[in-house]
Structure formats: C-alpha cells, structure tokens
Enzyme design. Structure first.
Site, PDB file in Angstrom:
ATOM      1  N   TYR A 132       0.834  -1.203   0.000  1.00 36.08           N
ATOM      2  CA  TYR A 132       0.000   0.000   0.000  1.00 36.08           C
ATOM      3  C   TYR A 132       0.872   1.259   0.000  1.00 36.08           C
ATOM      4  O   TYR A 132       1.699   1.466   0.889  1.00 36.08           O
ATOM      5  CB  TYR A 132      -0.930   0.027   1.212  1.00 36.08           C
ATOM      6  N   PRO A 135     -16.131  -2.711   1.532  1.00 40.64           N
ATOM      7  CA  PRO A 135     -17.518  -2.913   1.975  1.00 40.64           C
ATOM      8  C   PRO A 135     -18.456  -1.762   1.652  1.00 40.64           C
ATOM      9  O   PRO A 135     -19.667  -1.950   1.589  1.00 40.64           O
ATOM     10  CB  PRO A 135     -17.373  -3.088   3.488  1.00 40.64           C
ATOM     11  N   ALA A 169     -18.322  -0.137  -1.159  1.00 38.74           N
ATOM     12  CA  ALA A 169     -18.509  -0.162  -2.618  1.00 38.74           C
ATOM     13  C   ALA A 169     -18.210   1.182  -3.272  1.00 38.74           C
ATOM     14  O   ALA A 169     -18.921   1.624  -4.173  1.00 38.74           O
ATOM     15  CB  ALA A 169     -19.934  -0.623  -2.959  1.00 38.74           C
TER      16      ALA A 169
END
Length: 302
Positions: A41, A211, A213
């Site tokens: 990341y 989660p 979206a």
C-alpha cells in the site's frame, strides 16, 4: 490503503503523517481498534506513516490490533506485477513491515493473494518460524477459496484466523453463489461455492474489503439499480437514526457468517460515519435485508 499519498513515489512528508494521525484519531474515537495494512500500500508508505503515528503516540500500540499482508510484488522496470509467497519472501517482507510500522510484532499476517507456484509446506514453514520467533501472533489469508485454504491447512499446525474477500452490497457473488445453484445465472457467477461454509466450519473470520462499494450507495451511484438501492439506504438510515454508510455495513454484518467490514477510507468524516457499525449489532429486519439485496440486484431473486 490510501495513507502515505500517491503510489508513484516512496517519499512522504509531514502532511502525510498528519493525515494518517487524523484518520487514526477518528477511527479510535469511533471505536475502531483493528487496523489493516499491506506491504504494497502506497509502496510501503501506508505502513510507514502509520508507524510514525504509533511511535509518537505513547501507549497506542497496546490499544490496537495491527494486521498486514504480503504476497504481491508490484511492477518494476520491465517486470510485471506478480504474486510471491515463497518462504524467504514472506520472511523478508514481514521484517520490512515491522521496520516500517516501528513495532516488534504483528498481531495478524495475511497472505495477500494465492501464488500458483507456492509450496504449501514451504509457506507453513515460514509462518511457523515467524510465530516461533514472536514476530507474528496469528495468521490468515486473503482472496482465497475454501479449497485453497484447506490445502494450506493440511500443512500447517497453526490455525488460520481470517480470510479477507471483496464483499459488499455491490459485490455480491459470495452471497449469490449459494442461491444461484440450478439456475442459468450460476455459470457466470464465478465465486468458489463452499468458501463461506468452509470458513464458518473452521472458525475462520470473514473480513470484507471494499464494503462501502466506493460510495455507490452513499452519494455516488453508477447505475439505476445503484440509485434505487441508495434511496432505500437513505430511507432506512433516516428511519433508524444513523448514517447511510452504517446501513450499508449493517447489510454485511447481518449475514450469519459474522462478516467484519474493513473500512478503507482515510477521510475522518467518512470514518466517523461508520461508527454505529462498530457494535456489530445491525438493526435491519429480515425483510429490510432482502429489500436492500433485491434493490441492489436490480432484478428479483431466482
């Protein structure tokens, strides 16, 4: 994932550290204590700026759970990105993450992606060594099917505690795989049937990445079905005195598999908007849960 700035450099400055501190403070204020990382990341900067904050915050390490992932190698030069969970790579990547995070041990290490060339016995040896050295306390996987986890399990004496998958009201293949059996739609689903069941039977927690979206149901709909579902989300949030973000997370948490959403935002306001989901007690009825599912599908159930 968003901490540390852009992915086109390995350099970061004071501003990135301050943004990480603001995100972390908002998370702690909202009741979040589990923080998910990966060595790739921000090309390592996400771990590095988080480590800067931890080092400057007395007593913080003891209050939080730190999880990271390894197993993906980013593109470099003429070489494409690839997966790598060989023994020496795992050991090297974990030690690098510990240095960036400025901590002595990881609470949890996840294998980020399945590596088709990986030897499960070799992986098990690396994980066992990290555990024996006190560098990692628990292990899990990410983006793996039940059969893949079982294959690794057969070589590993240590338990696997988590499987992190993309799961949301928009990304529903994990859910629909179980209800599309004996329908024409089943052939296009693609999700490995039995994965949720394997995890539940073996005590492997399901963690949901993505989660929210990307805001499809909380302000950025992309299709007519998204818009219809977003209106229902907003209506339920108003009726229950909470935020649309919380309703979207409640939809995941209402599933009996005990899904734990991984909030990917670094925006303090968006993090705080999720605080009502921290208790893990979603206030959605059976019918409301189905209403959201059908609205997001844009079509009736089979």
């Amino acid at each position: 994932m968003g901490l540390g700035g852009t992915w086109d450099t390995t350099e970061y400055g004071t501003a990135e550290i301050e943004r990480a501190a603001a995100a972390l403070e908002a998370a702690l204020d909202s009741g979040f204590t589990w923080f998910d990382h990966a060595d790739i990341y921000g090309r390592g900067k996400a771990e590095a700026v988080f480590g800067e904050v931890v080092a400057r915050w007395p007593g913080l390490r003891e209050r939080i759970v730190i999880q990271t992932k390894c197993g993906i190698r980013l593109p470099g030069g003429d070489r494409p990105g690839l997966y790598d969970v060989r023994r020496d790579t795992i050991l090297e990547r974990v030690r690098e993450s510990l240095r960036r995070l400025r901590i002595d041990y990881l609470d949890v290490l996840l294998l980020h992606r399945p590596d088709p060339l990986a030897d499960p016995a070799e992986i098990a040896g690396a994980l066992t060594l990290l555990h024996e050295e006190g560098l990692v306390r628990q292990f899990g996987v990410s983006n793996m099917s039940g059969q893949q986890i079982g294959h690794l399990h057969a070589h590993l004496d240590l338990p696997l505690v988590a499987n992190q998958l993309e799961m949301s009201l928009h990304r529903r293949d994990w859910l629909e795989a179980g209800v599309l059996v004996n329908t024409a739609e089943a052939t296009s689903n693609g999700f490995p049937l039995g994965t949720l069941e394997y995890c539940r039977e073996h005590g492997i927690a399901l963690q949901a990445w993505g989660p929210l979206a990307q805001g499809r149901y909380t302000g950025r709909p992309e299709t007519a079905a998204d818009d219809n579902a977003a209106q229902l989300v907003a209506s339920l949030a108003a009726a229950k005195g909470t935020t649309p973000e919380t309703v979207v997370l409640w939809w995941l948490q209402r599933h009996p598999a005990g899904i734990a959403p991984v909030i990917g935002s670094k925006n303090p306001d968006r993090i705080r908007a999720c605080r009502d989901a921290v208790t893990g007690q979603p206030r959605l009825t059976h019918e409301e849960w189905y209403d959201l599912w059908i609205a997001a599908r844009g079509a009736p159930l089979p």
